[in-house]
Design an enzyme around this catalytic site. Structure first.
Site, mmCIF file in Angstrom:
data_model
loop_
_atom_site.group_PDB
_atom_site.id
_atom_site.type_symbol
_atom_site.label_atom_id
_atom_site.label_comp_id
_atom_site.label_asym_id
_atom_site.label_seq_id
_atom_site.Cartn_x
_atom_site.Cartn_y
_atom_site.Cartn_z
ATOM 1 N N ILE A 126 1.732 40.286 42.673
ATOM 2 C CA ILE A 126 0.346 40.719 42.883
ATOM 3 C C ILE A 126 0.362 42.076 43.582
ATOM 4 O O ILE A 126 0.884 42.186 44.698
ATOM 5 C CB ILE A 126 -0.436 39.699 43.720
ATOM 6 C CG1 ILE A 126 -0.336 38.298 43.118
ATOM 7 C CG2 ILE A 126 -1.899 40.133 43.843
ATOM 8 C CD1 ILE A 126 -0.905 38.166 41.723
ATOM 9 N N HIS A 162 -12.742 31.357 53.160
ATOM 10 C CA HIS A 162 -14.134 31.601 53.581
ATOM 11 C C HIS A 162 -14.445 33.082 53.475
ATOM 12 O O HIS A 162 -13.622 33.949 53.770
ATOM 13 C CB HIS A 162 -14.420 31.012 54.955
ATOM 14 C CG HIS A 162 -13.904 31.752 56.146
ATOM 15 N ND1 HIS A 162 -14.582 32.801 56.741
ATOM 16 C CD2 HIS A 162 -12.795 31.575 56.896
ATOM 17 C CE1 HIS A 162 -13.921 33.228 57.793
ATOM 18 N NE2 HIS A 162 -12.817 32.514 57.920
ATOM 19 N N GLU A 185 -18.399 29.369 57.319
ATOM 20 C CA GLU A 185 -17.227 28.740 57.945
ATOM 21 C C GLU A 185 -17.236 28.973 59.436
ATOM 22 O O GLU A 185 -16.875 28.087 60.229
ATOM 23 C CB GLU A 185 -15.943 29.311 57.326
ATOM 24 C CG GLU A 185 -14.659 28.613 57.793
ATOM 25 C CD GLU A 185 -14.022 29.243 59.031
ATOM 26 O OE1 GLU A 185 -13.013 28.693 59.519
ATOM 27 O OE2 GLU A 185 -14.534 30.274 59.522
ATOM 28 N N GLU A 186 -17.644 30.177 59.833
ATOM 29 C CA GLU A 186 -17.614 30.534 61.242
ATOM 30 C C GLU A 186 -18.599 29.721 62.079
ATOM 31 O O GLU A 186 -18.504 29.696 63.309
ATOM 32 C CB GLU A 186 -17.888 32.032 61.414
ATOM 33 C CG GLU A 186 -16.872 32.953 60.755
ATOM 34 C CD GLU A 186 -15.516 32.942 61.448
ATOM 35 O OE1 GLU A 186 -15.339 32.162 62.409
ATOM 36 O OE2 GLU A 186 -14.640 33.718 61.028
ATOM 37 N N ASP A 221 -6.816 31.453 55.223
ATOM 38 C CA ASP A 221 -7.715 31.966 56.253
ATOM 39 C C ASP A 221 -6.885 32.798 57.229
ATOM 40 O O ASP A 221 -6.086 32.256 57.986
ATOM 41 C CB ASP A 221 -8.363 30.784 56.971
ATOM 42 C CG ASP A 221 -9.469 31.198 57.929
ATOM 43 O OD1 ASP A 221 -9.648 32.414 58.140
ATOM 44 O OD2 ASP A 221 -10.144 30.300 58.462
#
Length: 504
Positions: A35, A116, A162-163, A191
């Protein structure tokens, strides 16, 4: 990542029990493509620009979050994904999850990969969690570029809020009918994978440090670790305690795993000896702060983790592959003997050292970073200066570009797939001006089948496999042109190619 101290555990001993099924034993999965780090960092730059234009953050309920979602969704839609935006409410504001399904594969056996998308209100959140967002996005786009058709169905997700307590992922899992939830047979979570003072951690799926995940999580952990083993990088366990978006999945009994480079915890002296960086300093000093910008990323950690994500998706996805099973071999060159490769075929090379040659490469390294590798198979390969010299920089590529060209290859009407092994290694004095490129050159033009740029990060050499569709050249006589460059300011660059094959 949600705010609270995470306990980082010691290195775990792997077990082989309860492995997540991957491919049938009779067929090994195709290797993942490399990648490009430059692509991942381009996504981070876009997320930074979005935050800058929207009050400095990409938080739940703020315009920067929706603009981030629109950016990711646009990339996926253009690549052929089936995307869905799922809405929910938290704190009086509407939040969104983005779900992207790659067509094909067994939908009763779905491998899901997620990150997230939101930041905290204090800053743009480029490491937390632009890094996971961009790495998962570029892996998904690589699936599309490669035309990958694995046995399992692939689903990617970017979670909202998410936070604020895993709100988006909890909503998604909680609102799946049980019949649909049972079809998700594995979840990968990423994450914070580019921390500036990085550690290399995998969620403790086998419970070797206590509190492992559901049955099958050990297999995911093993696959993620195996990529770092191939790089010679030690991975330690990190607590599998529900801190990030894998939490709702493991609570539902779904096997899960993921990678992490550290947040507010401080790197120990032992870890600094193991990985480099600064002991006694946080893995991410800008955690949940306004300085979590594009300057708050370690390129080497981001590159390694992104490649590990692709490795996991390709390995765990199974052996569907990118093309039909190979047919007859119509051309092969293992570089063990002289078949007529021509260095500097056009007389235009500018490199002053490290010219391409067929030979027996002698391994070299610099401060633990592998640069030149031994041949992928046998003893011969094409490399930029085969000798080791007095140090790693003696025979590396220097001063410009170099090339080498294959003999003429007459492709029959049924020729379809080119494959070869390659590596491209450099130190952090490299840049995107440096590169390794491989082209198919026919009578009416050429096609680039590999274009790997350099970057200002240490990139350890590792043999990788590249495949390309050459059916457009069937019935023609072609040549393979390999080029590499140390084209910017002087940097330590090495490249190689081996085991070239064309099949019907």
């Amino acid at each position: 990542m949600r705010s609270r101290t995470m306990a980082v555990l010691g290195a775990a001993a792997l077990t082989m029990s309860a492995l997540l099924p991957v491919a049938p034993a009779s067929a090994a999965p195709l290797a993942a493509p490399d990648i490009p780090l430059a692509n991942v960092k381009a996504h981070l730059s876009q997320l930074q620009s979005i935050a800058t234009a929207n009050g400095g953050n990409r938080a739940h309920g703020r315009p920067g979050y929706r603009a981030s979602l629109d950016y990711v969704q646009g990339k996926l839609d253009a690549a052929g994904y089936q995307t869905t935006v799922q809405s929910f409410t938290r704190g009086g504001a509407t939040g969104y999850n983005l779900i992207a399904d790659w067509p094909g594969g067994d939908t009763a056996d779905t491998l899901m990969t997620g990150a997230h998308l939101d930041s905290v209100t204090a800053g743009p959140g480029i490491n937390d969690n632009g890094s996971g967002t961009a790495a998962v996005l570029e892996t998904a786009l690589a699936v599309a570029r490669e035309g990958h058709r694995p046995d399992r169905h692939l689903r990617f997700a970017w979670w909202g809020a998410e936070e604020l307590g895993l709100v988006g992922s909890t909503y998604y899992v909680g609102n799946l009918p049980s019949s649909e939830r049972s079809k998700i047979t594995g979840y990968l979570n990423f994450d914070m994978v580019g921390s500036p003072n990085p550690g290399y951690f995998a969620y403790d799926g086998d419970g070797s440090s206590g509190g492992g995940g559901p049955a099958g999580s050990a297999g995911i952990e093993q696959v993620l670790r195996s990529h770092f083993t191939s790089l010679g990088v030690t991975v330690q366990d990190t607590a599998f305690d529900g801190r990030s978006d894998y939490g709702p999945f493991i609570n539902a009994g779904i096997p899960a795993g993921g990678l992490f480079t550290g947040a507010e915890g401080r790197k120990t002296s032992q870890q600094a000896q193991l990985w480099g960086g600064q002991a006694g300093v946080a893995f991410d000093r800008c955690y949940h702060s306004s300085c979590d910008t594009t300057s708050n990323i370690d390129d080497t950690a981001l590159d390694r983790n992104t490649d590990a994500i692709a490795h996991a998706v390709w390995t765990l996805g199974g052996d569907g592959g990118t093309q039909e099973p190979p047919g007859d071999t119509v051309y092969a060159d293992d570089l063990e003997s002289d078949t007529g490769w021509t260095p500097d075929p056009d007389g235009a090379d500018t490199a002053t050292a490290g010219a391409w040659q067929r030979g027996t490469p002698q391994p070299t390294s610099w401060s633990g970073t592998s640069l030149q590798l031994a041949a992928a198979g046998g003893s011969g390969a094409l490399v930029t200066g085969a000798a080791a010299g007095t140090d790693a920089g003696t025979y590396d590529l220097d001063g410009g570009a170099g090339s080498i060209r294959s003999p003429a290859i007459a492709l029959p009407a049924g020729a379809r797939t080119l494959s070869f092994s390659w590596f491209f290694a450099h130190l952090d004095n490299s840049s995107s001006d440096d590169y390794l490129r491989v082209r198919i050159v026919g009578p009416n033009g050429s096609t680039t089948v590999l274009d790997q740029p350099g970057a200002a990060a240490n990139r350890a050499g590792a043999w990788r496999t590249q495949t390309a569709d050459v059916s457009g050249y069937a019935g023609q006589t072609v040549r393979v042109l390999v080029e590499a460059a140390d084209a910017g300011s002087g940097s330590l660059v090495e490249a190689g190619l081996d085991d070239l094959k064309i099949t019907t």
